[in-house]
Design a protein around this motif. Structure first.
Motif, PDB file in Angstrom:
ATOM      1  N   ASN A   1       1.102  -0.901  -0.234  1.00 34.95           N
ATOM      2  CA  ASN A   1       0.159   0.208   0.176  1.00 34.95           C
ATOM      3  C   ASN A   1       0.963   1.495   0.279  1.00 34.95           C
ATOM      4  O   ASN A   1       0.739   1.987   0.792  1.00 34.95           O
TER       5      ASN A   1
ATOM      6  N   THR B   1      -2.455  -2.571  -3.055  1.00 34.41           N
ATOM      7  CA  THR B   1      -2.768  -3.075  -3.997  1.00 34.41           C
ATOM      8  C   THR B   1      -1.983  -4.496  -4.558  1.00 34.41           C
ATOM      9  O   THR B   1      -1.130  -5.055  -3.943  1.00 34.41           O
TER      10      THR B   1
ATOM     11  N   ASN C   1      -0.419   6.405  -4.192  1.00 33.31           N
ATOM     12  CA  ASN C   1      -1.440   6.320  -3.757  1.00 33.31           C
ATOM     13  C   ASN C   1      -2.109   6.246  -2.424  1.00 33.31           C
ATOM     14  O   ASN C   1      -2.845   6.332  -1.816  1.00 33.31           O
TER      15      ASN C   1
ATOM     16  N   ARG D   1      -2.446   3.202  -1.825  1.00 29.58           N
ATOM     17  CA  ARG D   1      -3.989   2.365  -1.117  1.00 29.58           C
ATOM     18  C   ARG D   1      -3.089   0.503  -1.828  1.00 29.58           C
ATOM     19  O   ARG D   1      -2.361   0.399  -2.620  1.00 29.58           O
TER      20      ARG D   1
END
Lengths: 358, 236
Positions: free
Chosen positions: A295, A303, A299, A301
């Motif tokens: 992550n 992933t 971003n 996030r």
């Protein structure tokens, strides 16, 4: 074996960058040149720093490199016929992207061109060279499931249209502007055109061809594109095997102009999963996994980071072998015709609301 | 199993001060038998916690612009008609919409793949099979894909359900997944049947809608099995 002098042309297809490493590393190849569709494609190509010269005019490329033996046509679907003709007329072997064309008259003309020129024309369906698919084919062939009753498969990805805009343009992707259905503002040329793999794979797994197909589009996840991004297809093979395919662009993406880390909104950008029920049992397989996860940047996030992409290695190995040893590729134009015909039937089914006999 | 379920139901009724009723085996599914003799078809999936949470995600607009439901259910030697009915009812329950059409493929006995359209315009599919070998636990997946967000009862990048506990010892491997403290020790099927019965006793207005939904979903499942054999779409 003398290395095959190879070039790339177009440089606008989503798979273009996947070839770079293999073309540079494979000692059976000598990647001598590339020819971009336009200045924009040339600029993106330059970002990857391959060290291979890039032209804008195919004739100029051949004038500088008259010994080119084969070309990878990494271009939009509506450019394939002209580029195939260019190659065939010069006796240059062809590696075509996964959709040669959806226009069946043009498709047959391609077959004629290639046969007349006596060149190798291999279609890029890279899943054949995926190790999980190889194991799956082996298990099925060995009878682990007995007679296959049903195949369900996903071929789902994020949408490439922001990085490769032609995939959202009906004329460039499908070849013409055909409404999906009466009253539907969308046109043929979206997710279905991007995902032929599972339509091909089932033919290899069952040894059978399509008998009929029913397809249905869903509301778009991206209402601002002109083509379909969510659809489902179901039907039967001639041997009675039932199937259900999801070839959607169902994973959302950041609208990047060049694919890069942070492309994903949904953690996993791409999935090809296959479930098969046979008379003796069931198989579920994920063709891209296990993976690693992070992550981090850009971003933060969660992933999924894939751990292997061996597909292009095997694909190129077969292409070189076919060129040097005068063999017919497994995925050639004639073989692939039935797959394209079936994908067209999916669009016909969407238009009519009926199952279409192939 | 019924004795155990009724004992659990009595425990909940007593604890929460809910009126009488008992669970019995009906012609198609477990039923709640009320003191006046009326019977209610129980729809355990409608109270199963993962589906309740998925519905909250939908109803609370955590997902925006739902496009597609992707469901799968694989069991050993199950009744395909009932399996399909449960999944179809789940789609109707989660979406809050009736079906407008469906198309199915399969052999009509062990496998059935359904593509459906809902009246609200949403689309979906169900992969259904009773082809797992005997003794294999249920494999299922429920994914809802929207313009904003995807919800699922399965972890991203996995193919099979996860368990809370994995035990490896000299006896081999064992897994445990316990999701209900009050009904600890019961099987999943028993837990959700008891919870369904308790839901109806707590909220009697559910009785009529559940009885109706049970009939409708079975008819739709039958239509899907016919479509699988005829290769013709069905419009409702």
């Amino acid at each position: 074996m003398k290395p095959v002098k190879i070039a790339m042309m177009g440089m606008t297809h989503g798979h273009t960058r996947k070839y770079y490493q293999t073309l540079l590393e494979n000692k059976k190849l000598d990647w001598v040149a590339s020819c971009a569709e336009d200045e924009d494609a040339k600029k993106v190509y330059a970002l990857y720093k391959t060290g291979v010269p890039c032209y804008l005019d195919p004739d100029a490329m051949l004038a500088e490199h008259p010994d080119i033996e084969a070309i990878v046509l990494a271009s939009a679907n509506d450019r394939h016929f002209e580029q195939m003709k260019f190659c065939a007329e010069r006796g240059i072997h062809i590696l075509s992207m996964k959709i040669p064309t959806f226009d069946m008259k043009e498709y047959d003309a391609m077959i004629e061109l290639v046969e007349k020129a006596g060149v190798v024309c291999q279609i890029e369906l890279e899943m054949h060279y995926n190790p999980v698919v190889k194991r799956l084919q082996k298990l099925i062939a060995e009878g682990a499931l007995g007679k296959i009753l049903s195949v369900q498969a996903t071929n789902i990805t994020l949408s490439p249209v922001w990085a490769f805009p032609w995939q959202g343009v009906p004329e460039a992707s499908y070849g013409s502007r055909v409404p999906l259905a009466p009253g539907d503002r969308r046109f043929r040329g979206g997710a279905l055109c991007d995902h032929p793999h599972i339509f091909d794979l089932i033919r290899w797994l069952t040894g059978s061809d399509f008998a009929n197909v029913f397809a249905q589009v869903a509301p778009n996840l991206r209402p601002d594109i002109e083509v379909e991004d969510m659809l489902l297809a179901a039907g039967k093979m001639k041997d009675g095997t039932a199937f259900l395919f999801d070839p959607s662009w169902s994973r959302m993406e950041e609208r990047l102009k060049v694919p890069a880390p942070g492309w994903e909104v949904f953690p996993k950008r791409m999935e090809v999963n296959v479930t098969i029920t046979g008379e003796k049992g069931m198989i579920q397989c994920d063709c891209f996994g296990p993976n690693v996860y992070h992550n981090g940047a850009p971003n933060d996030r969660y992933t999924v980071q894939y751990t292997y992409f061996d597909e292009w290695i095997g694909l190129i190995d077969e292409f070189v072998d076919c060129i040097r040893n005068r063999k017919q590729p497994r995925i050639n134009l004639k073989w692939h015709r039935h797959t394209i015909e079936t994908m067209n039937a999916c669009y016909d089914s969407i238009a009519t609301g009926k199952a279409i006999a192939i | 199993m019924i004795k155990q379920m009724n004992s659990a139901l009595d425990f909940l009724r007593d604890k929460y001060g809910v009126g009488p009723g008992s669970i019995a085996k009906g012609p198609e599914c477990f039923q709640l038998v009320l003191p006046d003799g009326n019977k209610v078809d129980l729809l355990p999936h409608r109270v199963e916690r993962r589906f309740v949470e998925l519905k909250k995600i939908i109803d609370g607009k955590t997902l925006e612009g739902i496009s597609t439901f992707r469901f799968a259910a694989f069991r050993p030697k199950g009744d395909l008609r009932k399996m399909l009915a449960a999944e179809l009812d789940l789609a109707a329950f989660l979406s809050g919409s009736d079906f407008s059409s469906l198309f199915a493929t399969g052999d009509g006995q062990r496998v059935c793949n359904v593509i459906f359209r809902l009246v609200n315009g949403m689309s979906g599919c169900i992969e259904c099979s009773s082809g797992l070998p005997a003794g294999t636990p249920l494999l299922d997946r429920h994914e809802i894909i929207a313009r904003r967000g995807v919800a699922s009862d399965r972890v991203v990048d996995t193919q099979v359900p996860q368990h809370s506990i994995y035990l490896w010892n000299e006896d081999g491997t064992a897994t445990y997944t316990d999701v209900d403290t009050e009904l600890f020790g019961l099987s999943d099927e028993a837990i959700w049947t008891v919870r369904a019965a308790f839901a109806v006793l707590s909220n009697p207005s559910l009785a009529a809608s559940w009885n109706q939904a049970a009939i409708v979903s079975l008819r739709q499942a039958e239509a899907a099995l016919k479509s699988a054999l005829s290769g013709t779409p069905v419009t409702f």
